[in-house]
Write a protein that holds these residues in place. Structure first.
Motif, short mmCIF file in Angstrom:
data_model
loop_
_atom_site.label_atom_id
_atom_site.label_comp_id
_atom_site.label_asym_id
_atom_site.label_seq_id
_atom_site.Cartn_x
_atom_site.Cartn_y
_atom_site.Cartn_z
N ASP A 222 -19.72 59.10 40.28
CA ASP A 222 -21.02 58.60 39.82
C ASP A 222 -21.21 57.25 40.50
O ASP A 222 -20.43 56.32 40.27
CB ASP A 222 -20.91 58.48 38.28
N TYR A 223 -22.20 57.14 41.38
CA TYR A 223 -22.36 55.92 42.19
C TYR A 223 -23.47 55.02 41.62
O TYR A 223 -24.55 55.49 41.27
CB TYR A 223 -22.68 56.29 43.64
N VAL A 224 -23.17 53.72 41.57
CA VAL A 224 -24.12 52.72 41.06
C VAL A 224 -24.36 51.68 42.15
O VAL A 224 -23.42 51.25 42.82
CB VAL A 224 -23.53 51.94 39.86
N HIS A 225 -25.61 51.26 42.30
CA HIS A 225 -25.91 50.22 43.30
C HIS A 225 -25.36 48.88 42.82
O HIS A 225 -25.53 48.49 41.66
CB HIS A 225 -27.43 50.12 43.49
N VAL A 226 -24.74 48.16 43.74
CA VAL A 226 -24.11 46.88 43.38
C VAL A 226 -25.11 45.91 42.76
O VAL A 226 -24.75 45.13 41.87
CB VAL A 226 -23.39 46.28 44.62
N CYS A 227 -26.38 45.95 43.18
CA CYS A 227 -27.36 45.02 42.61
C CYS A 227 -27.69 45.39 41.17
O CYS A 227 -27.85 44.51 40.32
CB CYS A 227 -28.63 44.99 43.46
N ASP A 228 -27.79 46.69 40.90
CA ASP A 228 -27.97 47.11 39.50
C ASP A 228 -26.76 46.72 38.66
O ASP A 228 -26.89 46.25 37.52
CB ASP A 228 -28.15 48.64 39.42
N LEU A 229 -25.59 46.92 39.23
CA LEU A 229 -24.36 46.61 38.50
C LEU A 229 -24.31 45.14 38.09
O LEU A 229 -24.00 44.80 36.95
CB LEU A 229 -23.15 46.95 39.39
N VAL A 230 -24.63 44.24 39.04
CA VAL A 230 -24.53 42.81 38.70
C VAL A 230 -25.67 42.39 37.77
O VAL A 230 -25.50 41.47 36.96
CB VAL A 230 -24.42 41.91 39.94
N ASP A 231 -26.82 43.08 37.84
CA ASP A 231 -27.88 42.78 36.87
C ASP A 231 -27.36 43.03 35.44
O ASP A 231 -27.66 42.27 34.52
CB ASP A 231 -29.10 43.69 37.09
N ALA A 232 -26.57 44.08 35.28
CA ALA A 232 -26.00 44.36 33.95
C ALA A 232 -25.10 43.21 33.51
O ALA A 232 -25.04 42.87 32.32
CB ALA A 232 -25.22 45.67 33.98
N HIS A 233 -24.41 42.58 34.46
CA HIS A 233 -23.52 41.47 34.10
C HIS A 233 -24.32 40.27 33.58
O HIS A 233 -23.88 39.59 32.64
CB HIS A 233 -22.68 41.05 35.30
N VAL A 234 -25.46 40.02 34.19
CA VAL A 234 -26.28 38.90 33.70
C VAL A 234 -26.79 39.23 32.29
O VAL A 234 -26.78 38.38 31.40
CB VAL A 234 -27.45 38.60 34.68
N LEU A 235 -27.18 40.48 32.08
CA LEU A 235 -27.61 40.90 30.73
C LEU A 235 -26.45 40.80 29.74
O LEU A 235 -26.63 40.38 28.59
CB LEU A 235 -28.14 42.34 30.77
N GLY A 236 -25.23 41.14 30.20
CA GLY A 236 -24.05 41.05 29.33
C GLY A 236 -23.74 39.60 28.97
O GLY A 236 -23.36 39.29 27.83
N LEU A 237 -23.92 38.73 29.94
CA LEU A 237 -23.71 37.29 29.68
C LEU A 237 -24.69 36.79 28.62
O LEU A 237 -24.30 36.08 27.68
CB LEU A 237 -23.91 36.54 31.01
N LYS A 238 -25.95 37.19 28.77
CA LYS A 238 -26.95 36.74 27.78
C LYS A 238 -26.67 37.35 26.40
O LYS A 238 -26.89 36.69 25.38
CB LYS A 238 -28.36 37.13 28.26
N TRP A 239 -26.20 38.57 26.40
CA TRP A 239 -25.81 39.23 25.14
C TRP A 239 -24.77 38.37 24.42
O TRP A 239 -24.88 38.11 23.22
CB TRP A 239 -25.25 40.60 25.51
#
Ligand code: UDP
Length: 327
Positions: A222-239
């Protein structure tokens, strides 16, 4: 401006995370040993060279920047190598992470984002992989990441170190603006190796195993784009900064592609033949790893809108042809 300590910020995913953090108003501080990372990729904030096992150096960096959070990417990440040299994985990934987590807790950091992996799930037949699936890794890489998840759970209890754990599926693509991209030496990952075979910098791609129990005999990922992946990290940080507490999220799209399907899509995107040969299985590879969870979309509001295979190959191909690091 708030600092975020990014370990492995000179690596593939870490450098993209630094770019996303900067865009969002944070100052990413890269902490990287440069054993596998590239100084040229540190473009979005200060750089501090250091090893995770160097506790005095970590303490100094925490004292200098007083980060609001840590994003921990620094790790060895090759399944094949982890089967041949497990000690490297337990020392770097587990002992290194323990040193970092202890330093973070001692400096009073409360927010920790960790890059874990779907390899922690291991080989599971016809099971939908969501965050509550049993974790039974079949390679040392996955085992080392699972161990760090356990360390974080214990430190969360003991010191209030809130953590978001992201279990990545396969990361691909590159910064569409071409500033940074994937560059491993040696390269072991499917898509960049295939691009090297396409442009002739390597003779051919070897397919690792054609006798798996899948429709075309090759492994499914299951492949994920690196830019989408790091966007999730910023959302996780805000969480975490919003006080929502520790949580685990799969990061995948739910779409599986076999090795042969990735080859076919690469031929279509680049309009060039992919020289390949069929070889034996690689030790440690699971037959199929596809996410079965939408928790990140539902709870974090994650929208992985660049993660279609054509876009990932196109972005990787553009980087492959135009970008590189010298050091
Ligand atoms: N793969 C392959 N040939 C290669 C590299 C990878 O056939 O030269 C296969 C590998 O066996 C796996 C998939 O491609 O099924 C993805 O491997 P990669 O190393 O990119 O990521 P992993 O799934 O190991 O994290």
């Amino acid at each position: 401006m708030e600092h975020v300590l990014v370990t492995g910020g000179a690596g593939y995913i870490g450098s993209h995370a630094c770019k996303a953090l900067k865009k969002d108003g944070f100052t990413p501080v890269t902490y990287d040993s440069l054993v596998t990372g590239w100084k040229d990729s540190v473009k979005f904030g200060p750089f501090e060279q250091g090893d995770l096992l160097d506790r005095a150096r970590l303490d100094e960096v925490f004292a200098t920047y007083k980060p609001v959070a840590v994003m921990h990417f620094a790790a060895l990440s090759q399944v094949g190598e982890s089967m041949k040299e497990p000690g490297l994985y337990w020392r770097n990934n587990v002992m290194g992470s323990l040193s970092l987590i202890e330093a973070a807790a001692a400096s009073g950091v409360k927010n920790f984002v960790f890059s874990s992996t779907c390899a922690t799930y291991g080989e599971q037949d016809n099971v939908v992989l969501d965050e509550s699936s049993v974790q039974k890794p079949i390679n040392s890489y996955g085992a080392s990441k699972r161990a760090v998840e356990d360390i974080l759970a214990n430190f969360g209890e003991a010191y209030g170190l809130q953590h978001v754990i992201f279990r990545y599926f396969n990361v691909a693509g590159a910064d569409p603006e071409g500033e940074i991209g994937e560059h491993h030496r040696p390269e072991t990952h499917l898509i960049p190796i295939m691009l090297e075979a396409i442009d002739g910098t390597r003779p051919a791609l070897t397919i690792f195993g054609t006798d798996y129990e899948t429709p075309d005999g090759t492994c499914i990922r299951d492949y994920v784009h690196v830019c989408d992946l790091v966007d999730a990290h910023v959302l996780g940080l805000k969480w975490l900064m919003d006080g929502k507490g520790s949580r685990v999220f799969n990061l995948g799209t739910g779409d599986g592609f076999s090795v042969r399907e990735v080859i076919e899509q690469s031929r279509a995107v680049t309009n060039k033949a992919v020289p390949y040969e069929e070889g034996p299985r690689r030790a440690g590879d699971c037959t199929k790893l596809v996410s079965g969870s939408t928790r990140a979309e539902v709870e974090l509001g994650w929208t992985p809108d660049r993660s279609n295979m054509n876009q990932m190959i196109e972005d990787a191909w553009n980087w492959h042809r135009t970008g590189h690091y010298d050091g």
